[in-house]
Scaffold this motif. Structure first.
Motif, PDB file in Angstrom:
ATOM      1  N   HIS A 233     -17.117 -12.750  41.962  1.00  0.00           N
ATOM      2  CA  HIS A 233     -17.357 -14.026  42.657  1.00  0.00           C
ATOM      3  C   HIS A 233     -16.092 -14.562  43.324  1.00  0.00           C
ATOM      4  CE1 HIS A 233     -15.719 -15.311  38.768  1.00  0.00           C
ATOM      5  NE2 HIS A 233     -15.287 -16.379  39.414  1.00  0.00           N
ATOM      6  N   ASP A 242     -25.934 -12.612  49.005  1.00  0.00           N
ATOM      7  CA  ASP A 242     -25.071 -12.834  47.846  1.00  0.00           C
ATOM      8  C   ASP A 242     -24.695 -14.303  47.658  1.00  0.00           C
ATOM      9  OD1 ASP A 242     -25.004 -10.131  47.187  1.00  0.00           O
ATOM     10  OD2 ASP A 242     -23.314  -9.744  48.519  1.00  0.00           O
ATOM     11  N   ARG A 244     -24.757 -17.874  46.528  1.00  0.00           N
ATOM     12  CA  ARG A 244     -25.398 -18.533  45.397  1.00  0.00           C
ATOM     13  C   ARG A 244     -24.839 -19.954  45.256  1.00  0.00           C
ATOM     14  NH1 ARG A 244     -27.908 -14.618  46.059  1.00  0.00           N
ATOM     15  NH2 ARG A 244     -28.457 -12.935  44.606  1.00  0.00           N
ATOM     16  N   GLY A 246     -23.287 -22.923  42.960  1.00  0.00           N
ATOM     17  CA  GLY A 246     -22.345 -22.783  41.858  1.00  0.00           C
ATOM     18  C   GLY A 246     -21.531 -24.033  41.633  1.00  0.00           C
ATOM     19  N   ASP A 268     -16.214 -20.048  50.411  1.00  0.00           N
ATOM     20  CA  ASP A 268     -15.604 -19.434  49.224  1.00  0.00           C
ATOM     21  C   ASP A 268     -14.515 -20.288  48.581  1.00  0.00           C
ATOM     22  OD1 ASP A 268     -17.286 -17.256  49.450  1.00  0.00           O
ATOM     23  OD2 ASP A 268     -15.857 -16.052  50.587  1.00  0.00           O
TER      24      ASP A 268
END
Length: 482
Positions: A233, A242, A244, A246, A268
């Motif tokens: 991750h 990919d 998600r 979080g 990210d």
């Protein structure tokens, strides 16, 4: 100049972990003192990066270049396909847009593309010890073998040995690998040096019998079973699948998952911040009512994704979010959507014409054939923080709210804000990768920034290399290269 040895990692399917395997092997080989370069003949992704030599490549190849400790080059991914619709993609060759083609017309272009692929591969091999090549999709797609430039067609043309990676997390990995061998012709099978199994959860010894069965059925040697890498991750993802939700922090950011979402690695660094909670909002779901910020990301087809945005009812949800005092940030295509109008007089994204934007910023965008692809250095006006990012977009945006820019780039205003600063837009991708800016931006939202993003990516690459060294036969993998 030396001519590098090469090895290709192909997969039994998409998303089996090829990109991460190559990145980890790149770092492991570099740590052994080798001069390494990554290469992917053909990629399909809307998550692009700007290379140091001034063009677009897949984000995964930029990460692999980082793993090698070198600047990213357009020759690391000479053919990049960027989907613009269900049936057509922009074709980027050695960093520059060549054309837009429907999938059924793509085969006719492959001989020309193979020449560009060969030229780029030859350039990378000069002065390197090793080139690690990543395949695309699966060689088992034998219906695509004629004219193939991504998998066995490339390997055969350049005599590159292949290691086949299977994904045990999906189930059926024995059939994945044995079945791939069964459908390949004899000349392609001869190129395969062996196999490995990726993404095992639990004790790898529990798969000993399965591993032996693959060896017995194929006659190929195994290079090992790689357990699930828990720090995955922390590395930029290339596939939108990919993405998600979080985080468990108190500041809530909602991100509409556009149908043609692009450059989503902008998220990210935010995912790494412990003070944030990120919700990826999928089709059919409302924008959450407790969101502090709605971040509208980039898009490969802004006008189509604006229609998609409205079709989900997100425009109504966004208006309610603003009435509650919530903030909005649009990046690139998301910025364009926030304006009063998007004009496309040349029909670049479809039929010529104009569509109404969301009307939240007093700006208008005009699509133009010339595309801006550039690394940029900017200054955040509110905090004075320095930012290094990149721009990949068509269209120019102007209007009254541009008088309240977000950044300056070379002293020139960039972006726009509403009068009350509740809504903002910018073309600058990668803005959040710089810790100083991100922490200053978060502080303005009442959140203490804590993550060191670049250092975290470096630590994850080192951990990935150690993980691969511990579980795969790296000596044998490197010996298989020729």
């Amino acid at each position: 100049m030396s001519r590098a040895r090469s090895l290709m990692i192909q997969g039994t399917g998409s998303n089996v972990g090829k990109s991460m395997l190559v990145a980890g092997l790149c770092r492991a080989a570099r740590n052994r003192g080798l001069v390494v370069r990554p290469f992917k003949p053909q990629n399909m992704s809307n998550n692009a990066a700007v290379a140091a030599d001034g063009g677009e490549i897949g984000r995964a190849q930029a990460l692999q270049a980082l793993a090698c400790g070198v600047a990213a080059s357009v020759h690391m991914n000479p053919v990049l396909l960027k989907p613009e619709s269900e049936t057509g993609s922009a074709v980027i060759v050695q960093g520059k847009r060549l054309t837009t083609l429907r999938a059924r017309d793509y085969a006719a272009l492959k001989p020309q593309l193979m020449a560009a692929v060969g030229e780029s591969f030859a350039r990378l091999r000069q002065g390197a010890d090793l080139v690690l090549v990543e395949g695309a999709g699966s060689p088992a797609e034998i219906n695509l073998r004629a004219g193939d430039i991504a998998n066995m067609g490339f390997a055969a043309a350049h005599d590159v040995p292949v290691v086949l990676a299977g994904d045990i997390d999906r189930g059926g990995v024995i059939a994945q690998i044995v079945g791939t061998q069964a459908v390949l012709d004899a000349s392609d099978r001869a190129l395969i040096a062996g196999f490995l199994v990726n993404k095992f959860r639990g004790d790898p010894r529990l798969f000993d019998a399965g591993y032996a069965a693959i060896e017995a059925h194929t006659g190929w040697r195994g290079f090992g079973v790689l357990p699930w890498f828990p720090q995955a991750h922390a590395l930029p993802a290339e596939d939108a699948l990919d993405l998600r939700s979080g985080g468990a922090g108190g500041y809530h950011i909602a991100v509409p998952a556009l149908s043609r979402i692009a450059n989503f690695d902008d998220l990210d660094p935010l995912m790494a911040e412990p003070g944030l909670r990120i919700t990826m909002v999928r089709a059919g779901q409302p924008l959450p009512g407790d969101a502090d910020l709605v971040l509208i990301p980039g898009s490969k087809a802004t006008i189509a994704d604006l229609a998609y945005f409205r079709a989900q009812g997100w425009d109504v949800d966004l208006a309610a979010h603003i009435r509650r005092g919530g903030h909005v940030l649009g990046i690139c295509g998301g910025y364009q959507m926030l304006g009063r109008e998007i004009a496309d007089p040349e029909g670049i994204e479809g039929a010529p014409g104009a569509v109404a934007g969301l009307g939240l910023l007093d700006v208008r965008t005009t699509m133009q054939a010339a595309k801006r692809v550039s690394e940029v250095e900017a200054v955040h006006i509110a905090s004075g923080a320095w930012v290094q990012g990149y721009e990949i977009h068509i269209g120019q945006t102007t209007g009254a709210d541009c008088a309240r820019p977000v950044f300056t780039v070379g002293g020139v205003a960039e972006g726009a804000s509403s009068a009350n600063r509740q809504i903002a837009g910018s073309y600058l991708h990668g803005m959040f990768t710089q810790d100083a800016f991100r922490h200053a931006w978060l502080a303005a939202q009442g959140v203490a920034g804590a993550a060191e993003y670049g250092a975290g990516v470096e630590a994850a690459l080192e951990a990935l290399a150690a993980h691969i060294e511990a579980h795969l036969d790296v000596d044998a993998l490197l010996a298989a290269a020729r």
